[in-house]
Motif scaffolding. Structure first.
Motif, PDB file in Angstrom:
ATOM      1  N   THR A 160      41.576  39.571  44.755  1.00 49.97           N
ATOM      2  CA  THR A 160      40.945  39.174  43.500  1.00 49.97           C
ATOM      3  C   THR A 160      40.421  40.415  42.793  1.00 49.97           C
ATOM      4  OG1 THR A 160      38.813  38.806  44.589  1.00 49.97           O
ATOM      5  CG2 THR A 160      40.278  36.882  44.324  1.00 49.97           C
ATOM      6  N   ARG A 196      39.435  36.893  39.070  1.00 50.70           N
ATOM      7  CA  ARG A 196      40.742  36.239  38.999  1.00 50.70           C
ATOM      8  C   ARG A 196      41.637  36.791  40.112  1.00 50.70           C
ATOM      9  NH1 ARG A 196      38.281  33.655  35.923  1.00 50.70           N
ATOM     10  NH2 ARG A 196      38.405  33.502  33.680  1.00 50.70           N
ATOM     11  N   GLN A 251      42.726  37.693  30.333  1.00 48.76           N
ATOM     12  CA  GLN A 251      42.403  36.811  31.455  1.00 48.76           C
ATOM     13  C   GLN A 251      40.992  37.049  31.981  1.00 48.76           C
ATOM     14  OE1 GLN A 251      45.474  37.363  34.375  1.00 48.76           O
ATOM     15  NE2 GLN A 251      46.940  36.144  33.234  1.00 48.76           N
ATOM     16  N   TRP A 252      40.434  38.211  31.649  1.00 45.19           N
ATOM     17  CA  TRP A 252      39.073  38.542  32.064  1.00 45.19           C
ATOM     18  C   TRP A 252      38.107  38.548  30.866  1.00 45.19           C
ATOM     19  CZ3 TRP A 252      43.362  40.205  34.552  1.00 45.19           C
ATOM     20  CH2 TRP A 252      43.396  40.016  35.927  1.00 45.19           C
TER      21      TRP A 252
END
Length: 178
Positions: A118, A126, A154-155
């Motif tokens: 992760t 993620r 995505q972050w």
């Protein structure tokens, strides 16, 4: 890569690397490659590793962490680096580090290592899968090189202007000692 030794067979490498490993911060490099201005300007940045460790079990299990100083970003342009440290991007006062936590490593068919883990950036964690190569230049010194294409949205890093890319290529060459 830090040394010129050929990569060993991944399964053999894992069996000979059993033990606890500590990151050599001075020998470790972290690079970020992206494009700006509608893809016309290539941007390369560097970060500093804060700490890291790995444990390779006799059963082939692998776990570990790599902690990166978010404020250490250096693209060679002070104004851009300051912007990267703000709320538009890394928000380093609130989120001072990036952390990659390895949960498993398996030999891949192509002779590389498939790394599962992760990645925590900007307070969001993620899954992030990597392909890596590893060499043992000495029985107590290992170099692991991994790369990934990361979609920063995505972050929660959504800022874009003048064609700044959201896809970034990251290359980590981490050196560990026993």
């Amino acid at each position: 890569m830090a040394d010129s030794s050929p990569a060993a067979d991944p399964a053999e490498l894992l069996s000979t690397a059993v033990g606890t490993w500590t990151l050599d911060q001075a020998a470790t490099t972290i690079e970020l490659h992206t494009k700006a201005m509608w893809g016309l300007a290539k941007v390369t940045g560097h970060f500093t590793a804060v700490e890291g460790s790995a444990v390779v079990g006799s059963d082939g299990s692998v776990s570990g962490t790599l902690v990166i100083d978010a404020a250490s970003v250096n693209t060679g342009t002070a104004k851009r680096d300051e912007h990267l440290r703000t709320k538009d991007f890394f928000e380093v006062e609130t989120y001072p580090t990036f952390v990659y936590a390895v949960s498993a490593v398996k030999p891949a068919a192509d002779g590389t290592l498939a790394v599962s883990g992760t990645f925590t950036v900007h307070g969001q964690t993620r899954p992030l899968e990597l392909l890596a190569t590893a060499t043992l230049s000495q029985p107590d010194r290992a170099t692991v090189t991994a790369s990934a294409d990361i979609d920063r949205t995505q972050w929660g890093l959504n800022w874009t202007k003048m064609g700044a890319r959201v896809l970034n290529h990251v290359i980590v060459t981490a050196v560990f000692t026993k």
